[in-house]
Design an enzyme around this catalytic site. Sequence first.
Site, PDB file in Angstrom:
ATOM      1  N   ASP A  59     -73.248 -60.251 -71.860  1.00 26.63           N
ATOM      2  CA  ASP A  59     -74.003 -59.071 -71.442  1.00 26.63           C
ATOM      3  C   ASP A  59     -73.685 -57.869 -72.329  1.00 26.63           C
ATOM      4  OD1 ASP A  59     -74.743 -60.723 -69.375  1.00 26.63           O
ATOM      5  OD2 ASP A  59     -73.849 -59.503 -67.788  1.00 26.63           O
ATOM      6  N   HIS A 220     -68.901 -60.520 -72.073  1.00 30.85           N
ATOM      7  CA  HIS A 220     -69.548 -59.309 -72.610  1.00 30.85           C
ATOM      8  C   HIS A 220     -69.321 -59.217 -74.112  1.00 30.85           C
ATOM      9  CE1 HIS A 220     -69.178 -58.613 -68.331  1.00 30.85           C
ATOM     10  NE2 HIS A 220     -70.149 -57.710 -68.434  1.00 30.85           N
TER      11      HIS A 220
HETATM   12 ZN   LIG Z   1     -73.870 -55.321 -68.062  1.00 24.54          ZN
END
Ligand SMILES: [Zn+2]
Length: 264
Positions: A59, A220
């Site tokens: 992400d 991430h």
């Molecule tokens: Zn996020």
Amino acid sequence: MSPCAKMRGMNPWLVTLPAVVTTAAAGLAAYGAAYPRAQLFGRTICRTNSPRKLAITFDDGPNPAITPKLLDLLDRYNAKATFFLIGRYVRECPELVQETVARGHLVGNHTETHPNLFRRTRREIRIELRLCHDAISNALGAPPKWFRPPFGMRNPWVIPAARELGYRTVMWTLLPGDWQEKPAAWLIPRMQPIADHAQRSGGNGATASASGRGDVLCLHDGAHRELNGDRSRTLAALEHWLPRWHDLGLEFVTIGEAVSTPAP
Ligand SMILES: [Zn+2]
């Protein structure tokens, strides 16, 4: 004080409920809003269709400081992954998004500015999704099909708004917390459950585990507060785990492959 000002900080759809049910509804809503596998506010994808398939997802990118290194690392293990992108970063680095897709990965919508959608109105949610949708469509010439809400937060309007744009919403089974400023030595053991599940399902060629499902791992490659965030620990943890997961017989698939192709 206007009624709207009084409502600030409360989710407007909760305010419309009778007072006697508001407390119970708020508890249920907290579960439906934040628990990754809750289906209260609409159906989401949380697992792959085989314990042999691991869907690695990233992400908050694209991130010029990390994503290119990550793409090289994934290539080394013939690993395909899914990247949920922030629209305003896509506009800054469309070539990196094109490169990601050219190397066999999927990209998805992670909103334009990464707000907590639980506290946003239906109209604000639609704008956040639409702007990111347009940014990715412009970069790739085709719209993405997968959506992940920032922080995993949902309210009753989030999944319908995503569906309007043709998205399926993707959550996760494991969120190791790689955004925290802690060393890779802290992060690596938090990814151990993936190996434990693979071992429990019996290794190469064995029958599926009891659930018959595999993990969706949420990591991430970017940072939602700034472009070029430091995600070197995420990279280091994957350098540790990818060869080990490979030896355990795991296949690294995109979320599309995780749900749409027949299980082996
Ligand atoms: Zn996020």
